[in-house]
Design a protein around this motif. Structure first.
Motif, PDB file in Angstrom:
ATOM      1  N   GLN A  25       1.263  -1.155  -0.245  1.00  0.00           N
ATOM      2  CA  GLN A  25      -0.033  -0.175  -0.095  1.00  0.00           C
ATOM      3  C   GLN A  25       0.916   0.946   0.261  1.00  0.00           C
ATOM      4  O   GLN A  25       0.451   2.129  -1.054  1.00  0.00           O
ATOM      5  CB  GLN A  25      -0.532   0.048   0.836  1.00  0.00           C
ATOM      6  CG  GLN A  25      -2.259  -1.410   0.956  1.00  0.00           C
ATOM      7  CD  GLN A  25      -3.102  -1.337   2.060  1.00  0.00           C
ATOM      8  OE1 GLN A  25      -2.349  -0.480   3.332  1.00  0.00           O
ATOM      9  NE2 GLN A  25      -3.908  -1.442   2.345  1.00  0.00           N
ATOM     10  N   ALA A  26       2.523   1.486   0.993  1.00  0.00           N
ATOM     11  CA  ALA A  26       3.176   2.484   0.871  1.00  0.00           C
ATOM     12  C   ALA A  26       3.587   2.196  -0.628  1.00  0.00           C
ATOM     13  O   ALA A  26       3.373   3.167  -0.849  1.00  0.00           O
ATOM     14  CB  ALA A  26       4.164   2.013   1.888  1.00  0.00           C
ATOM     15  N   TRP A  27       3.751   1.434  -1.011  1.00  0.00           N
ATOM     16  CA  TRP A  27       5.124   1.644  -2.622  1.00  0.00           C
ATOM     17  C   TRP A  27       3.638   1.685  -3.520  1.00  0.00           C
ATOM     18  O   TRP A  27       3.818   2.994  -4.401  1.00  0.00           O
ATOM     19  CB  TRP A  27       5.074   0.109  -3.037  1.00  0.00           C
ATOM     20  CG  TRP A  27       5.492   0.013  -4.491  1.00  0.00           C
ATOM     21  CD1 TRP A  27       7.031   0.160  -4.690  1.00  0.00           C
ATOM     22  CD2 TRP A  27       4.531   0.022  -5.474  1.00  0.00           C
ATOM     23  NE1 TRP A  27       6.811   0.339  -6.259  1.00  0.00           N
ATOM     24  CE2 TRP A  27       5.675  -0.374  -7.026  1.00  0.00           C
ATOM     25  CE3 TRP A  27       3.134  -0.803  -6.083  1.00  0.00           C
ATOM     26  CZ2 TRP A  27       5.670  -0.404  -8.071  1.00  0.00           C
ATOM     27  CZ3 TRP A  27       2.662  -0.524  -7.300  1.00  0.00           C
ATOM     28  CH2 TRP A  27       3.995  -0.343  -8.021  1.00  0.00           C
ATOM     29  N   ALA A  67      10.197   2.771  -9.904  1.00  0.00           N
ATOM     30  CA  ALA A  67      11.229   2.547  -9.143  1.00  0.00           C
ATOM     31  C   ALA A  67      11.641   2.869  -8.386  1.00  0.00           C
ATOM     32  O   ALA A  67      12.056   2.295  -6.676  1.00  0.00           O
ATOM     33  CB  ALA A  67      11.907   2.585  -9.992  1.00  0.00           C
ATOM     34  N   ALA A  68      11.384   4.849  -8.037  1.00  0.00           N
ATOM     35  CA  ALA A  68      11.581   5.530  -6.765  1.00  0.00           C
ATOM     36  C   ALA A  68      10.837   5.108  -5.410  1.00  0.00           C
ATOM     37  O   ALA A  68      11.243   4.488  -4.567  1.00  0.00           O
ATOM     38  CB  ALA A  68      11.350   7.029  -7.245  1.00  0.00           C
ATOM     39  N   ALA A  69       9.381   4.147  -5.372  1.00  0.00           N
ATOM     40  CA  ALA A  69       8.774   3.623  -4.451  1.00  0.00           C
ATOM     41  C   ALA A  69       9.266   2.454  -3.902  1.00  0.00           C
ATOM     42  O   ALA A  69       9.321   2.773  -3.031  1.00  0.00           O
ATOM     43  CB  ALA A  69       6.987   3.880  -5.426  1.00  0.00           C
ATOM     44  N   THR A  70      10.098   1.490  -4.929  1.00  0.00           N
ATOM     45  CA  THR A  70      10.659   0.667  -4.656  1.00  0.00           C
ATOM     46  C   THR A  70      11.362   0.785  -4.053  1.00  0.00           C
ATOM     47  O   THR A  70      11.644   0.259  -3.221  1.00  0.00           O
ATOM     48  CB  THR A  70      10.283  -0.220  -6.210  1.00  0.00           C
ATOM     49  OG1 THR A  70       9.691  -0.527  -6.467  1.00  0.00           O
ATOM     50  CG2 THR A  70      11.589  -1.803  -5.373  1.00  0.00           C
ATOM     51  N   PHE A  71      12.275   2.140  -4.015  1.00  0.00           N
ATOM     52  CA  PHE A  71      13.978   2.399  -3.171  1.00  0.00           C
ATOM     53  C   PHE A  71      13.239   2.480  -1.992  1.00  0.00           C
ATOM     54  O   PHE A  71      13.845   2.224  -0.967  1.00  0.00           O
ATOM     55  CB  PHE A  71      14.326   3.305  -4.820  1.00  0.00           C
ATOM     56  CG  PHE A  71      15.721   4.009  -3.893  1.00  0.00           C
ATOM     57  CD1 PHE A  71      16.612   3.257  -3.971  1.00  0.00           C
ATOM     58  CD2 PHE A  71      15.298   4.854  -2.625  1.00  0.00           C
ATOM     59  CE1 PHE A  71      18.183   3.651  -3.085  1.00  0.00           C
ATOM     60  CE2 PHE A  71      16.789   5.535  -2.898  1.00  0.00           C
ATOM     61  CZ  PHE A  71      18.011   4.699  -2.639  1.00  0.00           C
ATOM     62  N   ASN A  72      12.208   3.913  -2.182  1.00  0.00           N
ATOM     63  CA  ASN A  72      11.958   3.874  -0.678  1.00  0.00           C
ATOM     64  C   ASN A  72      10.996   3.083   0.153  1.00  0.00           C
ATOM     65  O   ASN A  72      11.234   3.165   1.658  1.00  0.00           O
ATOM     66  CB  ASN A  72      11.166   4.699  -0.807  1.00  0.00           C
ATOM     67  CG  ASN A  72      11.298   6.396  -1.221  1.00  0.00           C
ATOM     68  OD1 ASN A  72      11.917   6.935  -0.245  1.00  0.00           O
ATOM     69  ND2 ASN A  72      11.558   7.090  -2.333  1.00  0.00           N
ATOM     70  N   VAL A  73      10.386   2.030  -0.225  1.00  0.00           N
ATOM     71  CA  VAL A  73       9.971   1.003   0.350  1.00  0.00           C
ATOM     72  C   VAL A  73      10.875  -0.700   0.869  1.00  0.00           C
ATOM     73  O   VAL A  73      10.947  -0.765   1.875  1.00  0.00           O
ATOM     74  CB  VAL A  73       8.137   0.477   0.378  1.00  0.00           C
ATOM     75  CG1 VAL A  73       7.633  -0.847   0.282  1.00  0.00           C
ATOM     76  CG2 VAL A  73       7.790   1.705  -0.321  1.00  0.00           C
TER      77      VAL A  73
END
Length: 303
Positions: free
Chosen positions: A19-21, A197-203
């Motif tokens: 959900q965060a991603w 990719a940025a969301a994956t990086f953050n999560v």
């Protein structure tokens, strides 16, 4: 079996990490989409309606003077990085000094009004980031133009035989429509991939890994510069991706925004196809080094 798979998929989608991603991905795309639309529309309008010889008439004849003028032209003439390579090839073919054309190639996607406005929206209340991006990007493009005058060799640059400009048989509005459609769909795909990719990086990336890079001023700058090259996010949207990388210093995020519009995987491929591999390898490598150096210098000064 099918019911079990559906339940497993539902539980996976309900996972807080997923959900965060999803939230981060959608937020980045929604924030950046209006600027991507505006940027590609303006780029298509310039390609369709601005006369081909307008640049050669406006630039000084001496290459050393034409370089800063070409860099400053990027501030008022929007263009995405996908279109900057064929535009530069068209300028060279029409008699513009290669150093000036290459300077415009670097500056137009990096310092145009759409990109600077998007940066201001992505970093609210932080005008220093907008100024730092403008100065660092413009400085990088001008230095690269002067370096080409000093060190560039004609045999490295395979002059394009054709490309860009008005196509016989098409109306200007038809060319605008086709150019806008192509650029928006092309850049939009990279935006979605970059946001994911940025969301994956953050999560996904553990905090300990981020701390290893973000804790070092130089490692953080180099890491985000390399990330910009790999992600290849369009310049109208990269500020929103950079703003989401909150664990890194302002200077490191500045490097992400300065390097990305000038050196990334898709640009290296475009340069290889347009000007030749010998040019692309040398020019991209030198641009990345100069961009990182200018980002560090300007970030230390303004941020």
């Amino acid at each position: 079996m099918a019911a079990a798979l559906v339940l497993a998929g539902g539980s996976l989608l309900a996972h807080p990490g997923v959900q965060a991603w999803r939230t981060v991905s959608v937020a980045i795309v929604i924030q950046a989409l209006p600027f991507l639309l505006l940027g590609t529309a303006l780029s298509g309008a310039i390609n369709a309606f601005v006369p081909a010889d307008a640049f050669s008439r406006l630039l000084p004849r001496k290459p050393a003077l034409a370089v800063p003028v070409a860099g400053a032209a990027g501030v008022v003439l929007p263009g995405c990085e996908c279109a900057s390579v064929p535009v530069a090839g068209s300028l060279i073919r029409r008699g513009v000094a290669p150093a000036a054309a290459l300077t415009f190639l670097l500056s137009a996607p990096a310092v145009n009004p759409v990109v600077l406005t998007a940066t201001a929206v992505a970093f609210p209340g932080n005008p220093g980031m907008v100024a730092a991006r403008l100065v660092a990007s413009l400085l990088t493009s001008v230095i690269m133009g002067w370096l080409w005058i000093r060190l560039g060799r004609a045999e490295w640059l395979r002059l394009p035989a054709r490309g860009g400009g008005h196509t016989a048989g098409n109306s200007r509005w038809e060319e605008f429509r086709l150019g806008f459609q192509h650029d928006f769909l092309h850049a939009g795909g990279f935006l979605v991939v970059g946001a994911m990719a940025a969301a994956t990086f953050n999560v996904v990336v553990p905090g300990s890994v981020l701390d290893a890079f973000s804790g070092s001023p130089w490692l953080s700058v180099l890491f985000l510069a390399g990330l910009a090259i790999v992600l290849a996010v369009c310049s109208e949207a990269d500020a929103f991706v950079a703003a989401s990388l909150t664990g890194f210093s302002p200077t490191a995020r500045l490097a992400f925004m300065v390097v990305g519009p000038m050196v990334d995987l898709k640009l290296i491929a475009l340069q290889s196809g347009t000007f030749g591999r010998a040019f692309a390898v040398r020019f991209s490598s030198a641009t990345a080094l100069v961009a990182v150096g200018c980002s560090a210098l300007i970030g230390w000064w303004l941020l």
